[in-house]
Design a protein around this motif. Sequence first.
Motif, short mmCIF file in Angstrom:
data_model
loop_
_atom_site.label_atom_id
_atom_site.label_comp_id
_atom_site.label_asym_id
_atom_site.label_seq_id
_atom_site.Cartn_x
_atom_site.Cartn_y
_atom_site.Cartn_z
N ALA A 1 27.18 -15.15 -138.37
CA ALA A 1 27.07 -15.15 -139.83
C ALA A 1 26.18 -14.01 -140.28
CB ALA A 1 26.51 -16.48 -140.31
N GLU A 2 25.08 -13.80 -139.53
CA GLU A 2 24.17 -12.73 -139.89
C GLU A 2 24.82 -11.36 -139.70
OE1 GLU A 2 20.46 -12.99 -137.88
OE2 GLU A 2 19.59 -11.33 -139.00
N TYR A 3 25.62 -11.27 -138.65
CA TYR A 3 26.32 -10.02 -138.34
C TYR A 3 27.30 -9.66 -139.46
CZ TYR A 3 29.25 -6.83 -135.58
OH TYR A 3 29.95 -5.76 -135.12
N ILE A 4 27.98 -10.66 -139.98
CA ILE A 4 28.98 -10.39 -141.02
C ILE A 4 28.34 -10.24 -142.39
CG2 ILE A 4 31.02 -11.28 -142.20
CD1 ILE A 4 31.71 -12.82 -139.66
N SER A 5 27.44 -11.18 -142.74
CA SER A 5 26.97 -11.23 -144.12
C SER A 5 25.57 -10.67 -144.31
CB SER A 5 26.99 -12.67 -144.61
OG SER A 5 25.93 -13.39 -144.02
N GLY A 6 24.80 -10.57 -143.24
CA GLY A 6 23.43 -10.09 -143.37
C GLY A 6 22.42 -11.21 -143.51
N MET B 1 28.42 -14.11 -149.93
CA MET B 1 29.59 -13.25 -149.78
C MET B 1 30.45 -13.24 -151.04
SD MET B 1 29.96 -11.80 -146.75
CE MET B 1 31.61 -11.73 -146.10
N GLU B 2 30.36 -14.30 -151.83
CA GLU B 2 31.35 -14.46 -152.91
C GLU B 2 30.98 -13.69 -154.16
OE1 GLU B 2 33.73 -15.88 -151.64
OE2 GLU B 2 32.65 -16.85 -150.01
#
Lengths: 144, 175, 408
Positions: C140-145, C152-153
Amino acid sequence: MGINAFKRALWAFHVNTGSCNGCDIEIIAALTPRYDAERFGIKLVGSPRHADVLLVTGPVTRQMAPALKRIYEQMADPKAVIVVGNCGISGGVFHESYNLVGPVDNIIPVDVYVPGCAARPEAIIYGVVKAWEKLEKVYGAEGG
Amino acid sequence: MKATDVLEHIKDRLGDAVHEAYMQVRKVGVSKRERYHIWVKIDRKKIRDAVNCLAEIQPYPHLCVISGYDDGDNVVLVYHFVINYETKKEAISVNFSVHLPKNDLCIDTITDLIPGALITEREKIEMLGVDFIGLEDKRRVFLPDDFPEGVYPWRRDEKGPEKMLHKLYEVGDRE
Amino acid sequence: MSVVYEVPVGPVHPALKEPVAVKCYIEGEEVVDVDVILGQNHRGIEWIGMNRDNPVQSLRMASRVCGICTNVHPLSLVQAVEAAADIEVPERADYIRAIMLEVDRIHSHLLWAGVAAHELGFDTLLHYTWKFREEVMDLAEYISGNRVTFEMEMYGGVRRDIPPEKYPKIIKAMNYYEAKFEKLVEMFLNDKTIALRTVGVGVLSREEALKLCLVGPTTRARGVKKDVRVDLPTMAYADLDIEPVTPDIYRDEVVGDVYDNIVVRLFEVKQSIDIIRQCLDQMPNGPILAEEKLPKLLNMLKKASGEGFGLTEAPRGEVVHYVKLKEMETFYAWKIRASTYNNIPAWEPMLIGAQIADIPIIVASIDPCLSCTNRAVVLDGGKEKVLSHEDLHRLSVQKTRRLIRYGK
């Protein structure tokens, strides 16, 4: 730094005063194997009477304010209070509401603030260490 | 049952009680599959009939929640249902709205038809001051017991929570 | 009966969750009546959301409704607003949203499994599952920070893309879970002690589940195939072919007890892995936002009028948001309904007739998102005695030990 005030492990009690659970799960994440704060003897306990440190999350709802005060009073000295998360520090995203009476330092004295929304486990562990150091400075000289 | 048929069925069963009805179609995904939301404005006396007419399509229509808001002279309640669940991509969202005039804020309870409506009806009592006729358990759900009487947080008029607001960033005199 | 306590002091084991009080009236060892007291966590979010300067500020609030199903509330809200303002979402955004929703589900179900193990007194398993969970937090951190609040939305799409160079790491994480899945099933479902504590406990019939309008795994564990992803699909789910998970996937028949809850949640982790893989395979190209310029978007929302309803299948069940726009700066009406709101009435039929020691696991079985301070009121010869969560937990652990030792 010699450890005088606490000759034993530091125990923490966690109270949720209306937080979103984000910081709460990070507090547990800090205890589980990846971060493993328990190896330093930092442990969550089930009663404020056993605790040295109080971890508070959330912006303090109207119903939780008296409870929070009472929990603080139940803790034995020396004690320290850590606020985890932005909403307990200044309200954060919940900065204005009809059912909130916080922030936390409006209700009880606070020693350490851990900002973040949600605060990371590393930050929470660092906050606990800071509280520990503060307790040592204040009470260490007295020889515990 | 197809969405257009559902709409016809509702109009047919409720007759004059339907004040306004329209269908919202959303296209989703690469396949642009259509997803239907039916919005029906009905007479408040007919809410129980509306529930029964959905139950003819599928027993135990799924009540998502009852929404509500203050619309000037009226308080509007919106009953959100989903029918045709347990199918593959065929479910339809059906929303009934009712207008309650502020000098007579009451409506029949539907908890005997749908027991799952209890919490959401109790919430409307404390948040908007709506009375549900026939509801036994009218205690508060979310507001504390010492919350002042006559203050309804979702109202936009003089009964709103404005007096009780607390700004958390403005707390001064910290030690 | 008068209210016996007023302090929802959580001996909040890390079992996280907000304070809620479950009052159980008990005769001897048996629960005879149940009352749930909510609201210790009422922050007035709907009011705050309706009184913010603009809808984007309210969207950030929506992420903070719950820190566990953090992606679900903004997702429902953006869908409601997109319907009300008639915004078309780019296809790629639909797929990214679905991936994030499943990432959220994996972490939430593993978290729940750990909590359930803790409630049974099996803390080794708690630590094991949570260690296991960290992998998806990293993802999750890798994708969204962010680990917890993904953010994300955005109205009309998502704020961050998942570029193809990030796929290998996502696939690696999915492989990790697939490899460990068998072991997880082995530990939870083939364990004699867990079976002794959960089989036949907290039974609820299909009929009751339908009547009470229950949602999510709580209802699927009773054999009801209610799943927003399947019956009223949004986002990428409209293109996918998935089946709701019911307990007969592992067991011969549906009993509707706590064990079935574990089965459904564990196998949904597997389903989520599948969905993420499918989404990555079929991911369409193109933009991720319908309107990239924020002032333009805000202006569009300000001029819009209409109403919208958004539904999402959260880890705990369906989450719905209702929004009304009326040509003003912010929402005219906003209603949030979390999944636990609908699942709470399930406690009553599940708890009545249960033993005191089984209260924690039954209460935890619906994965309450606003609970932890489960307190029970014991009627002992007409006198009221309050049991704290700690006492209950101790009783629960004692029962597990007794079962291990004597098998009864």
